[in-house]
Enzyme design. Structure first.
Site, PDB file in Angstrom:
ATOM      1  N   ASP A 121       7.473 -10.704   9.858  1.00 47.13           N
ATOM      2  CA  ASP A 121       7.925 -10.765  11.254  1.00 47.13           C
ATOM      3  C   ASP A 121       7.946  -9.401  11.935  1.00 47.13           C
ATOM      4  O   ASP A 121       8.289  -9.291  13.111  1.00 47.13           O
ATOM      5  CB  ASP A 121       9.316 -11.407  11.326  1.00 47.13           C
ATOM      6  CG  ASP A 121      10.352 -10.622  10.522  1.00 47.13           C
ATOM      7  OD1 ASP A 121      10.006  -9.555   9.956  1.00 47.13           O
ATOM      8  OD2 ASP A 121      11.514 -11.070  10.463  1.00 47.13           O
ATOM      9  N   ASP A 249       0.768   2.466  -1.996  1.00 42.16           N
ATOM     10  CA  ASP A 249       0.993   2.559  -0.547  1.00 42.16           C
ATOM     11  C   ASP A 249       2.358   3.165  -0.248  1.00 42.16           C
ATOM     12  O   ASP A 249       2.680   3.418   0.913  1.00 42.16           O
ATOM     13  CB  ASP A 249       0.876   1.181   0.114  1.00 42.16           C
ATOM     14  CG  ASP A 249       1.806   0.153  -0.510  1.00 42.16           C
ATOM     15  OD1 ASP A 249       1.729  -0.038  -1.731  1.00 42.16           O
ATOM     16  OD2 ASP A 249       2.619  -0.438   0.223  1.00 42.16           O
ATOM     17  N   ASP A 259       9.662   5.455   1.602  1.00 40.11           N
ATOM     18  CA  ASP A 259       9.864   4.020   1.450  1.00 40.11           C
ATOM     19  C   ASP A 259      11.051   3.686   0.555  1.00 40.11           C
ATOM     20  O   ASP A 259      10.911   3.423  -0.636  1.00 40.11           O
ATOM     21  CB  ASP A 259       8.577   3.334   0.958  1.00 40.11           C
ATOM     22  CG  ASP A 259       8.351   2.063   1.757  1.00 40.11           C
ATOM     23  OD1 ASP A 259       9.346   1.366   2.019  1.00 40.11           O
ATOM     24  OD2 ASP A 259       7.207   1.779   2.140  1.00 40.11           O
TER      25      ASP A 259
HETATM   26  P1  AMP Z   1       6.842  -2.253   1.440  1.00 44.27           P
HETATM   27  O1  AMP Z   1       7.123  -3.104   0.247  1.00 44.27           O
HETATM   28  O2  AMP Z   1       8.019  -2.077   2.355  1.00 44.27           O
HETATM   29  O3  AMP Z   1       6.215  -0.962   1.090  1.00 44.27           O
HETATM   30  O4  AMP Z   1       5.774  -3.056   2.305  1.00 44.27           O
HETATM   31  C1  AMP Z   1       4.537  -3.466   1.829  1.00 44.27           C
HETATM   32  C2  AMP Z   1       3.696  -3.983   2.961  1.00 44.27           C
HETATM   33  O5  AMP Z   1       4.320  -5.129   3.572  1.00 44.27           O
HETATM   34  C3  AMP Z   1       3.453  -3.000   4.086  1.00 44.27           C
HETATM   35  O6  AMP Z   1       2.165  -3.217   4.567  1.00 44.27           O
HETATM   36  C4  AMP Z   1       4.505  -3.384   5.093  1.00 44.27           C
HETATM   37  O7  AMP Z   1       4.136  -2.987   6.393  1.00 44.27           O
HETATM   38  C5  AMP Z   1       4.521  -4.894   4.958  1.00 44.27           C
HETATM   39  N1  AMP Z   1       5.809  -5.481   5.370  1.00 44.27           N
HETATM   40  C6  AMP Z   1       6.996  -5.364   4.745  1.00 44.27           C
HETATM   41  N2  AMP Z   1       7.954  -6.015   5.404  1.00 44.27           N
HETATM   42  C7  AMP Z   1       7.380  -6.576   6.491  1.00 44.27           C
HETATM   43  C8  AMP Z   1       7.840  -7.390   7.574  1.00 44.27           C
HETATM   44  N3  AMP Z   1       9.115  -7.757   7.682  1.00 44.27           N
HETATM   45  N4  AMP Z   1       6.937  -7.750   8.502  1.00 44.27           N
HETATM   46  C9  AMP Z   1       5.653  -7.393   8.403  1.00 44.27           C
HETATM   47  N5  AMP Z   1       5.156  -6.638   7.426  1.00 44.27           N
HETATM   48  C10 AMP Z   1       6.000  -6.229   6.470  1.00 44.27           C
HETATM   49 MG    MG Z   2       5.673   0.621   2.025  1.00 40.02          MG
END
Ligand code: AMP
Ligand code: MG
Length: 491
Positions: A121, A249, A259
């Site tokens: 979202d 990432d 992160d």
């Molecule tokens: P993360 O685990 O926070 O490093 O996120 C991994 C991927 O998921 C990244 O591409 C984030 O931008 C995407 N992502 C995480 N949470 C959301 C969210 N609520 N809405 C859209 N993309 C998300």
């Molecule tokens: Mg991330």
């Protein structure tokens, strides 16, 4: 002008990003502003905390000079390659040159959907925003390279996770948001021009000291990134930090901690500790972090093979040589850091074993990582202060045997015991973001709209190496060594 923007990432080719503005929120309300950081960035904190500034921080208004964008990147998540991730809920507002002449990204996290959102979202829940704010600022105060928190703003709109939660936007400041996964994005597309543009950008921005040309320059970049990452992970281990989701990432090529999802600090020392509920096999356990960092760096080096040498075997040889610098660099940083934690100004023969034995005894005796080292500072000044250290061990005699050897070694050190205590206190924090405190802080904010625990905790953690007797209870370890504490991926 509100922000002195100078946006170099926006000037990169169009396939590096998607340009779009944040999605406005119904009822922005400033929760916290980092006034000191605003000043450092050359932004007037009074303006930033006022209605116009808060509108920008909520994503309701695009500031003059901002060129908002979502960055493209790929990444290995728990070892599986995903060719397109990208900023799914983060939007880069732009870059400023700070008071020290350093280029810094200003990014909103939780600013609404982007072309990279997939099924998400684009939003962030309040709890994880407060958690990232607090822990990233605590890391900065500990002296560990990290992204920073500039502001937290409540949106007034709910986000739906397992339950309905209040939403918030975090404003994050970073040397850059370029990740190992950014390189992987272009490598996966065999976009060598894109890779070259990224290499040039990263060298100019983060490693301007690198000279030479062609493959030599690329090899120097790999070594420089390897070096910063080795130092960073060593520093994590020395304060008991578990990142929790070291996907490629989530690894910055600038060498900052980035992160803050399921991260947490050790209580009782145990190298096998994982907190994240989704890390079932302990891939990202405390003690695995050096190994995983090298795994990620190997993925990084692989992306650059086409730029290292025309001949593939030669390119692989160059990459392997650059990666081989990780071990010695990490060992030097970690072993040297550990020696300083026990009051040794230099490493001599047998010291690594002495330090390793302490950690082993701590693990066997469920000794609290932070408190044991902090209490050792007084014990180094005066053996009379052994009592509180002993008490951290299930079997206190385990400490006694080690302390005898330690004191023999300390006797060979130059300098007065009081000076030794002082230098030990400068590397052994009294205060870390204790998991039970962080949880209680989030609960107070969400359930009771009470931000006093957040403010207090933030203030205490801004001086982690000072004793602060009036806040002694914030240094306490949880009952039972914090065993069983779980974090969730904070999305
Ligand atoms: P993360 O685990 O926070 O490093 O996120 C991994 C991927 O998921 C990244 O591409 C984030 O931008 C995407 N992502 C995480 N949470 C959301 C969210 N609520 N809405 C859209 N993309 C998300
Ligand atoms: Mg991330």
């Amino acid at each position: 002008m509100s922000f002195p923007f100078d946006n170099s990432y926006a000037r990169l080719p169009a396939r590096f990003h998607a340009r779009l503005a944040p999605t406005p929120v119904p009822e922005p309300r400033l929760i916290h502003l980092n006034r000191g950081l605003a000043e450092e960035l050359g932004i007037d904190p009074d303006w930033l905390g006022g209605p116009d500034g808060v509108a920008v921080l909520a994503g309701n208004r695009v500031a003059e000079g901002s060129e908002p964008l979502a960055a493209a990147y790929a990444g290995h998540q728990f070892g599986n390659f995903v060719p397109q991730l990208g900023d799914g809920r983060a939007i880069l507002l732009g870059e400023v040159i700070d008071r020290h002449g350093r280029r810094r990204d200003i990014q909103l996290k939780g600013a609404g959907p982007t072309p990279f959102s997939r099924s998400g979202d684009g939003r962030a829940a309040f709890g994880p925003v407060l958690r990232e704010y607090l822990v990233s600022e605590a890391m900065a105060a500990l002296g560990i390279p990290t992204t920073r928190a500039l502001a937290a703003v409540a949106t007034g709109a709910p986000v739906i996770r397992e339950t309905v939660l209040p939403g918030a936007v975090l404003t994050r400041v970073a040397a850059s948001h370029i990740r190992v996964g950014t390189f992987q994005f272009f490598a996966a597309r065999r976009d060598t021009d894109g890779l070259q543009a990224l290499v040039d950008h990263v060298i100019a921005r983060h490693y301007p000291e690198i000279g030479g040309d062609g493959g030599d320059r690329v090899r120097a970049l790999i070594e420089a990134v390897v070096g910063r990452q080795a130092d960073l992970v060593a520093r994590w281990l020395l304060v008991g930090f578990v990142h929790g989701v070291m996907n490629t990432d989530n690894m910055s090529v600038a060498g900052e901690t980035i992160d803050y999802g399921p991260c947490a600090f050790l209580d009782a020392y145990d190298a096998r500790t994982t907190f994240s509920s989704i890390d079932r096999n302990g891939r990202y356990a405390y003690g695995q972090q050096p190994r995983i960092a090298l795994w990620n760096l190997t993925r990084f080096a692989e992306t650059l093979l086409p730029l290292l040498a025309a001949d593939e075997d030669e390119a692989i040889k160059q990459a392997e040589a650059a990666l081989a610098t990780f071990g010695p660099r990490f060992d030097a940083a970690y072993r040297g850091g550990l020696a300083r934690k026990v009051g040794l100004s230099e490493l001599r023969e047998g010291d690594a074993e002495l330090c390793g034995d302490l950690l082993r005894l701590m693990a066997e005796n469920q000794a609290d990582h932070t408190l044991t080292f902090r209490l050792l500072c007084a014990a180094a000044e005066d053996p009379e202060a052994d009592g509180p250290v002993r008490e951290r061990f299930v079997d206190p005699t385990a400490y006694d045997g080690w302390a005898l050897r330690w004191r023999e070694r300390l006797a060979e050190e130059p300098g007065e015991p009081s000076a030794r205590g002082r230098s030990m206190r400068a590397v052994n924090p009294a205060f870390i973001p204790r998991n039970y405190r962080v949880e209680a802080m989030i609960e107070a904010a969400i359930e009771r709209n009470d931000f006093a625990p957040f403010e207090t905790l933030l203030a205490v953690l801004s001086r982690p190496y000072d004793d602060q007797p009036e806040h002694a209870r914030y240094a306490e370890a949880p009952e039972g060594g914090g065993v069983g504490y779980r974090t969730f991926c904070g999305t």
